[in-house]
Design a protein around this motif. Structure first.
Motif, PDB file in Angstrom:
ATOM      1  N   ILE A  15       0.836  -1.208   0.000  1.00  0.00           N
ATOM      2  CA  ILE A  15       0.000   0.000   0.000  1.00  0.00           C
ATOM      3  C   ILE A  15       0.869   1.256   0.000  1.00  0.00           C
ATOM      4  CG2 ILE A  15      -1.659   1.335   1.372  1.00  0.00           C
ATOM      5  CD1 ILE A  15      -2.763  -1.446   2.338  1.00  0.00           C
ATOM      6  N   GLU A  16       1.947   1.235   0.768  1.00  0.00           N
ATOM      7  CA  GLU A  16       2.822   2.402   0.872  1.00  0.00           C
ATOM      8  C   GLU A  16       3.426   2.758  -0.490  1.00  0.00           C
ATOM      9  OE1 GLU A  16       5.964   5.018   1.194  1.00  0.00           O
ATOM     10  OE2 GLU A  16       6.360   2.923   0.690  1.00  0.00           O
ATOM     11  N   ALA A  17       3.700   1.752  -1.294  1.00  0.00           N
ATOM     12  CA  ALA A  17       4.306   1.994  -2.611  1.00  0.00           C
ATOM     13  C   ALA A  17       3.298   2.564  -3.613  1.00  0.00           C
ATOM     14  CB  ALA A  17       4.899   0.694  -3.150  1.00  0.00           C
ATOM     15  N   GLU A  18       2.003   2.407  -3.337  1.00  0.00           N
ATOM     16  CA  GLU A  18       0.971   2.948  -4.234  1.00  0.00           C
ATOM     17  C   GLU A  18       0.882   4.462  -4.079  1.00  0.00           C
ATOM     18  OE1 GLU A  18      -1.892  -1.023  -3.923  1.00  0.00           O
ATOM     19  OE2 GLU A  18      -2.451   0.806  -2.860  1.00  0.00           O
ATOM     20  N   GLN A  19       0.499   5.106  -5.121  1.00  0.00           N
ATOM     21  CA  GLN A  19       0.373   6.566  -5.085  1.00  0.00           C
ATOM     22  C   GLN A  19      -1.073   7.000  -5.334  1.00  0.00           C
ATOM     23  OE1 GLN A  19       2.903   8.552  -4.114  1.00  0.00           O
ATOM     24  NE2 GLN A  19       4.108   6.684  -3.887  1.00  0.00           N
ATOM     25  N   TYR A  20      -2.014   6.269  -4.738  1.00  0.00           N
ATOM     26  CA  TYR A  20      -3.421   6.598  -4.957  1.00  0.00           C
ATOM     27  C   TYR A  20      -3.815   7.836  -4.162  1.00  0.00           C
ATOM     28  CZ  TYR A  20      -4.057   1.861  -6.859  1.00  0.00           C
ATOM     29  OH  TYR A  20      -3.974   0.717  -7.599  1.00  0.00           O
ATOM     30  N   PRO A  21      -4.511   8.781  -4.806  1.00  0.00           N
ATOM     31  CA  PRO A  21      -5.057   9.911  -4.049  1.00  0.00           C
ATOM     32  C   PRO A  21      -6.236   9.423  -3.200  1.00  0.00           C
ATOM     33  CG  PRO A  21      -5.752  10.031  -6.338  1.00  0.00           C
ATOM     34  CD  PRO A  21      -4.801   8.868  -6.235  1.00  0.00           C
ATOM     35  N   ASN A  22      -6.572  10.201  -2.168  1.00  0.00           N
ATOM     36  CA  ASN A  22      -7.649   9.764  -1.272  1.00  0.00           C
ATOM     37  C   ASN A  22      -8.973   9.597  -2.001  1.00  0.00           C
ATOM     38  OD1 ASN A  22      -9.349  12.350  -0.698  1.00  0.00           O
ATOM     39  ND2 ASN A  22      -7.255  13.017  -0.387  1.00  0.00           N
ATOM     40  N   ALA A  23      -9.208  10.375  -3.051  1.00  0.00           N
ATOM     41  CA  ALA A  23     -10.465  10.247  -3.809  1.00  0.00           C
ATOM     42  C   ALA A  23     -10.582   8.874  -4.471  1.00  0.00           C
ATOM     43  CB  ALA A  23     -10.566  11.353  -4.857  1.00  0.00           C
ATOM     44  N   LYS A  24      -9.472   8.321  -4.913  1.00  0.00           N
ATOM     45  CA  LYS A  24      -9.469   6.987  -5.541  1.00  0.00           C
ATOM     46  C   LYS A  24      -9.808   5.912  -4.507  1.00  0.00           C
ATOM     47  CE  LYS A  24      -7.989   3.642  -8.427  1.00  0.00           C
ATOM     48  NZ  LYS A  24      -8.840   3.110  -9.440  1.00  0.00           N
ATOM     49  N   ILE A  25      -9.212   6.018  -3.319  1.00  0.00           N
ATOM     50  CA  ILE A  25      -9.494   5.046  -2.257  1.00  0.00           C
ATOM     51  C   ILE A  25     -10.938   5.198  -1.790  1.00  0.00           C
ATOM     52  CG2 ILE A  25      -8.863   4.334   0.092  1.00  0.00           C
ATOM     53  CD1 ILE A  25      -5.972   5.292  -0.657  1.00  0.00           C
ATOM     54  N   LEU A  26     -11.412   6.426  -1.739  1.00  0.00           N
ATOM     55  CA  LEU A  26     -12.802   6.690  -1.348  1.00  0.00           C
ATOM     56  C   LEU A  26     -13.763   5.975  -2.299  1.00  0.00           C
ATOM     57  CD1 LEU A  26     -14.972   8.340   0.306  1.00  0.00           C
ATOM     58  CD2 LEU A  26     -14.769  10.049  -1.509  1.00  0.00           C
ATOM     59  N   THR A  27     -13.581   6.175  -3.592  1.00  0.00           N
ATOM     60  CA  THR A  27     -14.550   5.652  -4.558  1.00  0.00           C
ATOM     61  C   THR A  27     -14.367   4.164  -4.858  1.00  0.00           C
ATOM     62  OG1 THR A  27     -13.150   6.401  -6.393  1.00  0.00           O
ATOM     63  CG2 THR A  27     -14.910   7.883  -5.683  1.00  0.00           C
ATOM     64  N   SER A  28     -13.148   3.655  -4.799  1.00  0.00           N
ATOM     65  CA  SER A  28     -12.936   2.262  -5.175  1.00  0.00           C
ATOM     66  C   SER A  28     -12.897   1.305  -3.990  1.00  0.00           C
ATOM     67  CB  SER A  28     -11.642   2.125  -5.985  1.00  0.00           C
ATOM     68  OG  SER A  28     -10.527   2.445  -5.183  1.00  0.00           O
ATOM     69  N   TYR A  29     -12.917   1.839  -2.763  1.00  0.00           N
ATOM     70  CA  TYR A  29     -12.803   0.962  -1.599  1.00  0.00           C
ATOM     71  C   TYR A  29     -13.779   1.366  -0.490  1.00  0.00           C
ATOM     72  CZ  TYR A  29     -10.409  -2.090   1.761  1.00  0.00           C
ATOM     73  OH  TYR A  29     -10.111  -3.081   2.663  1.00  0.00           O
ATOM     74  N   LEU A  30     -13.597   2.548   0.035  1.00  0.00           N
ATOM     75  CA  LEU A  30     -14.345   2.974   1.218  1.00  0.00           C
ATOM     76  C   LEU A  30     -15.854   3.012   1.002  1.00  0.00           C
ATOM     77  CD1 LEU A  30     -14.482   4.109   4.102  1.00  0.00           C
ATOM     78  CD2 LEU A  30     -13.973   6.353   3.152  1.00  0.00           C
ATOM     79  N   LEU A  31     -16.310   3.671  -0.049  1.00  0.00           N
ATOM     80  CA  LEU A  31     -17.756   3.793  -0.279  1.00  0.00           C
ATOM     81  C   LEU A  31     -18.414   2.437  -0.506  1.00  0.00           C
ATOM     82  CD1 LEU A  31     -17.991   7.004  -2.507  1.00  0.00           C
ATOM     83  CD2 LEU A  31     -18.392   6.791  -0.039  1.00  0.00           C
ATOM     84  N   LEU A  32     -17.683   1.515  -1.096  1.00  0.00           N
ATOM     85  CA  LEU A  32     -18.231   0.180  -1.342  1.00  0.00           C
ATOM     86  C   LEU A  32     -18.298  -0.642  -0.054  1.00  0.00           C
ATOM     87  CD1 LEU A  32     -16.352  -0.632  -4.664  1.00  0.00           C
ATOM     88  CD2 LEU A  32     -18.715   0.142  -4.393  1.00  0.00           C
TER      89      LEU A  32
END
Length: 197
Positions: A21-38
């Motif tokens: 995960i640390e090596a990924e450069q995902y912005p928080n919006a990407k994690i929000l829409t592809s993980y958290l909201l689901l």
């Protein structure tokens, strides 16, 4: 991002998964829409079914389910989970300098969102409100996941991890508790107004 693989890895091998995960450069919006909201839908749906269809017990007395109660519980659950992740990430990021850590909201958000995974998955138990205590206990595993993620995600020095974790946890408990109380009060008040109209 493979959401099933991420859930499995963060639950079973969190220390190793934090490196990925640390090596990924995902912005928080990407994690929000592809993980958290689901994943936040799991406890919300569980609460809707539990309170809306199954019903719950208060002091040993069974109260039948009602769609209104189910909707209220689902909304409070969903907003509390998503809002809780944002507030927790904000707090962890704001405290970073005080504990020799690197300020980075995207990393703090990823740290918190993935640490909530046990609570999301255990949210299925809300289908039977009497099992909600078990869901809460399972959710505590997320604290361990958060603890193990502080060093790789926030670059926290080893000697400051425990203090950073404890101070963050106290702040989060207060903020999330207040958020849940306010949301519940608003929804109960709105439900009472709707009934009187």
């Amino acid at each position: 991002m493979d959401i099933v693989k991420r859930v499995k890895n963060i639950l079973l091998t969190p220390k190793e998964e934090w490196g990925t995960i640390e090596a990924e450069q995902y912005p928080n919006a990407k994690i929000l829409t592809s993980y958290l909201l689901l994943l936040a839908l799991i406890p919300a749906i569980g609460n809707f079914i539990g309170y809306g269809l199954v019903g719950h017990s208060v002091l040993g007395v069974h109260i039948g389910g009602s769609i209104g109660a189910g909707i209220r519980q689902a909304v409070v659950s969903y907003i509390s989970m998503v809002g809780g992740v944002y507030l927790t990430a904000l707090i962890i990021n704001l405290l970073a300098d005080s504990f020799g850590s690197t300020k980075n909201f995207d990393k703090a958000f990823a740290l918190v969102a993935y640490s909530y995974t046990p609570m999301f998955v255990a949210g299925i138990l809300y289908i039977l409100p009497s099992l909600s205590i078990i869901a809460g206990i399972v959710g505590l595993y997320g604290l361990y996941i958060l603890y193990t993620g502080l060093q790789p995600m926030m670059k926290t020095p080893a000697d400051k991890i425990t203090a950073y974790f404890i101070v963050s946890l106290v702040c989060v408990i207060v903020v999330v508790g207040v958020l849940s109380w306010v949301l519940s009060a608003i929804l109960i008040t709105s439900a009472a107004v709707a009934i009187t109209l």
